[in-house]
Design a protein around this motif. Structure first.
Motif, PDB file in Angstrom:
ATOM      1  N   GLU A 118      65.699   4.795  43.434  1.00 46.78           N
ATOM      2  CA  GLU A 118      66.932   4.352  44.080  1.00 46.78           C
ATOM      3  C   GLU A 118      68.138   4.520  43.157  1.00 46.78           C
ATOM      4  OE1 GLU A 118      66.037   0.376  45.334  1.00 46.78           O
ATOM      5  OE2 GLU A 118      64.862   1.060  47.064  1.00 46.78           O
ATOM      6  N   ALA A 119      67.951   4.216  41.883  1.00 43.93           N
ATOM      7  CA  ALA A 119      69.044   4.369  40.918  1.00 43.93           C
ATOM      8  C   ALA A 119      69.431   5.843  40.769  1.00 43.93           C
ATOM      9  CB  ALA A 119      68.642   3.784  39.560  1.00 43.93           C
ATOM     10  N   LEU A 120      68.435   6.716  40.716  1.00 48.33           N
ATOM     11  CA  LEU A 120      68.719   8.151  40.619  1.00 48.33           C
ATOM     12  C   LEU A 120      69.463   8.649  41.860  1.00 48.33           C
ATOM     13  CD1 LEU A 120      65.388   9.424  39.063  1.00 48.33           C
ATOM     14  CD2 LEU A 120      67.666   9.639  38.043  1.00 48.33           C
ATOM     15  N   MET A 121      69.000   8.233  43.029  1.00 46.96           N
ATOM     16  CA  MET A 121      69.666   8.665  44.267  1.00 46.96           C
ATOM     17  C   MET A 121      71.098   8.147  44.319  1.00 46.96           C
ATOM     18  SD  MET A 121      66.816   8.550  47.320  1.00 46.96           S
ATOM     19  CE  MET A 121      66.263   6.882  47.030  1.00 46.96           C
ATOM     20  N   SER A 122      71.287   6.900  43.941  1.00 47.83           N
ATOM     21  CA  SER A 122      72.615   6.297  43.973  1.00 47.83           C
ATOM     22  C   SER A 122      73.559   6.983  42.989  1.00 47.83           C
ATOM     23  CB  SER A 122      72.510   4.802  43.650  1.00 47.83           C
ATOM     24  OG  SER A 122      73.798   4.235  43.567  1.00 47.83           O
ATOM     25  N   ASP A 123      73.086   7.193  41.775  1.00 51.84           N
ATOM     26  CA  ASP A 123      73.924   7.851  40.769  1.00 51.84           C
ATOM     27  C   ASP A 123      74.259   9.282  41.170  1.00 51.84           C
ATOM     28  OD1 ASP A 123      73.881   5.527  39.340  1.00 51.84           O
ATOM     29  OD2 ASP A 123      72.892   6.352  37.570  1.00 51.84           O
ATOM     30  N   ALA A 124      73.295  10.004  41.691  1.00 49.15           N
ATOM     31  CA  ALA A 124      73.553  11.386  42.130  1.00 49.15           C
ATOM     32  C   ALA A 124      74.610  11.394  43.232  1.00 49.15           C
ATOM     33  CB  ALA A 124      72.264  12.055  42.609  1.00 49.15           C
ATOM     34  N   ALA A 125      74.508  10.480  44.177  1.00 46.36           N
ATOM     35  CA  ALA A 125      75.496  10.404  45.259  1.00 46.36           C
ATOM     36  C   ALA A 125      76.884  10.100  44.704  1.00 46.36           C
ATOM     37  CB  ALA A 125      75.075   9.356  46.277  1.00 46.36           C
ATOM     38  N   THR A 126      76.952   9.218  43.725  1.00 48.31           N
ATOM     39  CA  THR A 126      78.240   8.875  43.112  1.00 48.31           C
ATOM     40  C   THR A 126      78.849  10.082  42.409  1.00 48.31           C
ATOM     41  OG1 THR A 126      77.564   6.581  42.838  1.00 48.31           O
ATOM     42  CG2 THR A 126      79.387   7.339  41.462  1.00 48.31           C
ATOM     43  N   TRP A 127      78.023  10.843  41.686  1.00 52.46           N
ATOM     44  CA  TRP A 127      78.526  12.041  41.006  1.00 52.46           C
ATOM     45  C   TRP A 127      79.008  13.082  42.019  1.00 52.46           C
ATOM     46  CZ3 TRP A 127      79.957  12.321  36.162  1.00 52.46           C
ATOM     47  CH2 TRP A 127      79.377  11.469  35.223  1.00 52.46           C
ATOM     48  N   TYR A 128      78.258  13.279  43.108  1.00 51.19           N
ATOM     49  CA  TYR A 128      78.683  14.219  44.154  1.00 51.19           C
ATOM     50  C   TYR A 128      80.008  13.769  44.775  1.00 51.19           C
ATOM     51  CZ  TYR A 128      74.407  17.055  44.386  1.00 51.19           C
ATOM     52  OH  TYR A 128      73.373  17.921  44.110  1.00 51.19           O
ATOM     53  N   GLU A 129      80.128  12.475  45.025  1.00 53.81           N
ATOM     54  CA  GLU A 129      81.362  11.944  45.612  1.00 53.81           C
ATOM     55  C   GLU A 129      82.549  12.147  44.666  1.00 53.81           C
ATOM     56  OE1 GLU A 129      83.043   7.557  46.761  1.00 53.81           O
ATOM     57  OE2 GLU A 129      80.962   7.992  47.277  1.00 53.81           O
ATOM     58  N   ALA A 130      82.345  11.881  43.389  1.00 55.21           N
ATOM     59  CA  ALA A 130      83.418  12.076  42.408  1.00 55.21           C
ATOM     60  C   ALA A 130      83.818  13.550  42.324  1.00 55.21           C
ATOM     61  CB  ALA A 130      82.977  11.564  41.039  1.00 55.21           C
ATOM     62  N   ALA A 131      82.851  14.435  42.409  1.00 55.98           N
ATOM     63  CA  ALA A 131      83.148  15.875  42.390  1.00 55.98           C
ATOM     64  C   ALA A 131      83.990  16.256  43.594  1.00 55.98           C
ATOM     65  CB  ALA A 131      81.846  16.685  42.371  1.00 55.98           C
ATOM     66  N   GLU A 132      83.664  15.683  44.740  1.00 52.65           N
ATOM     67  CA  GLU A 132      84.430  15.969  45.954  1.00 52.65           C
ATOM     68  C   GLU A 132      85.877  15.485  45.815  1.00 52.65           C
ATOM     69  OE1 GLU A 132      84.329  14.429  50.513  1.00 52.65           O
ATOM     70  OE2 GLU A 132      82.414  15.070  49.663  1.00 52.65           O
ATOM     71  N   VAL A 133      86.052  14.300  45.252  1.00 52.45           N
ATOM     72  CA  VAL A 133      87.401  13.758  45.040  1.00 52.45           C
ATOM     73  C   VAL A 133      88.190  14.674  44.101  1.00 52.45           C
ATOM     74  CG1 VAL A 133      88.699  11.845  43.991  1.00 52.45           C
ATOM     75  CG2 VAL A 133      86.796  11.368  45.544  1.00 52.45           C
ATOM     76  N   MET A 134      87.550  15.126  43.029  1.00 57.51           N
ATOM     77  CA  MET A 134      88.248  16.001  42.084  1.00 57.51           C
ATOM     78  C   MET A 134      88.578  17.352  42.705  1.00 57.51           C
ATOM     79  SD  MET A 134      86.782  15.109  38.336  1.00 57.51           S
ATOM     80  CE  MET A 134      88.273  15.651  37.544  1.00 57.51           C
ATOM     81  N   THR A 135      87.701  17.866  43.541  1.00 56.27           N
ATOM     82  CA  THR A 135      87.972  19.134  44.228  1.00 56.27           C
ATOM     83  C   THR A 135      89.187  18.986  45.144  1.00 56.27           C
ATOM     84  OG1 THR A 135      85.661  19.814  44.110  1.00 56.27           O
ATOM     85  CG2 THR A 135      87.015  20.864  45.797  1.00 56.27           C
ATOM     86  N   LYS A 136      89.234  17.887  45.876  1.00 55.12           N
ATOM     87  CA  LYS A 136      90.387  17.640  46.756  1.00 55.12           C
ATOM     88  C   LYS A 136      91.667  17.499  45.936  1.00 55.12           C
ATOM     89  CE  LYS A 136      87.831  15.519  50.543  1.00 55.12           C
ATOM     90  NZ  LYS A 136      87.534  14.278  51.267  1.00 55.12           N
ATOM     91  N   ALA A 137      91.585  16.810  44.809  1.00 57.60           N
ATOM     92  CA  ALA A 137      92.759  16.648  43.951  1.00 57.60           C
ATOM     93  C   ALA A 137      93.234  17.999  43.420  1.00 57.60           C
ATOM     94  CB  ALA A 137      92.451  15.690  42.799  1.00 57.60           C
ATOM     95  N   ALA A 138      92.290  18.875  43.069  1.00 55.47           N
ATOM     96  CA  ALA A 138      92.654  20.213  42.587  1.00 55.47           C
ATOM     97  C   ALA A 138      93.369  20.995  43.680  1.00 55.47           C
ATOM     98  CB  ALA A 138      91.413  20.970  42.118  1.00 55.47           C
ATOM     99  N   HIS A 139      92.884  20.892  44.910  1.00 57.19           N
ATOM    100  CA  HIS A 139      93.539  21.581  46.034  1.00 57.19           C
ATOM    101  C   HIS A 139      94.954  21.047  46.256  1.00 57.19           C
ATOM    102  CE1 HIS A 139      90.227  24.085  47.263  1.00 57.19           C
ATOM    103  NE2 HIS A 139      89.407  23.042  47.312  1.00 57.19           N
ATOM    104  N   GLU A 140      95.085  19.729  46.160  1.00 55.26           N
ATOM    105  CA  GLU A 140      96.412  19.124  46.325  1.00 55.26           C
ATOM    106  C   GLU A 140      97.350  19.574  45.200  1.00 55.26           C
ATOM    107  OE1 GLU A 140      97.698  17.230  48.829  1.00 55.26           O
ATOM    108  OE2 GLU A 140      95.824  17.619  49.881  1.00 55.26           O
ATOM    109  N   ALA A 141      96.866  19.556  43.978  1.00 53.20           N
ATOM    110  CA  ALA A 141      97.702  19.977  42.847  1.00 53.20           C
ATOM    111  C   ALA A 141      98.109  21.438  42.979  1.00 53.20           C
ATOM    112  CB  ALA A 141      96.966  19.744  41.523  1.00 53.20           C
ATOM    113  N   ALA A 142      97.199  22.262  43.470  1.00 53.35           N
ATOM    114  CA  ALA A 142      97.496  23.686  43.630  1.00 53.35           C
ATOM    115  C   ALA A 142      98.528  23.918  44.732  1.00 53.35           C
ATOM    116  CB  ALA A 142      96.215  24.459  43.943  1.00 53.35           C
TER     117      ALA A 142
END
Length: 110
Positions: free
Chosen positions: A14-38
């Motif tokens: 459960e901890a591995l699944m939760s942490d992986a989901a959090t990392w994927y979510e953070a990556a998505e947020v950063m990708t969106k921020a990069a698109h906005e900055a661009a």
């Protein structure tokens, strides 16, 4: 060394699944921020003639490019981290399946 019990293994999964989901979510947020900055579109016109002649427009473009690059690199790194956590989870599952098969075979031989 004692083997972990079922509850410990469940908590680890459960901890591995939760942490992986959090990392994927953070990556998505950063990708969106990069698109906005661009998509920011200030030009020399927005800064004015004199500041632009002094290089403000060029510095702005350089800073924008830097932020977009760093955000994209961060998103890639976070995705890699999430993928590695999922790989660890897959390894747990394979090891668990292998252990179950070995135990079944050992019971059949008795």
């Amino acid at each position: 060394m004692t083997q972990p019990d079922a509850e410990t293994i469940k908590m680890a999964r459960e901890a591995l699944m939760s942490d992986a989901a959090t990392w994927y979510e953070a990556a998505e947020v950063m990708t969106k921020a990069a698109h906005e900055a661009a998509s920011l579109t200030l030009t020399g016109f927005h800064f004015g003639y004199l500041p632009n002649r002094q290089g403000v427009g060029q510095r702005y473009t350089e800073a924008q490019d830097f932020f977009v690059r760093v955000l994209n690199e961060g998103a890639v790194t976070m995705t890699v981290m999430a993928t590695k956590l999922r790989a660890v989870l897959d390894n747990y599952d394979r090891a668990d399946s292998g252990a179950s098969v070995r135990m079944e075979r050992a019971g059949d031989q008795q």
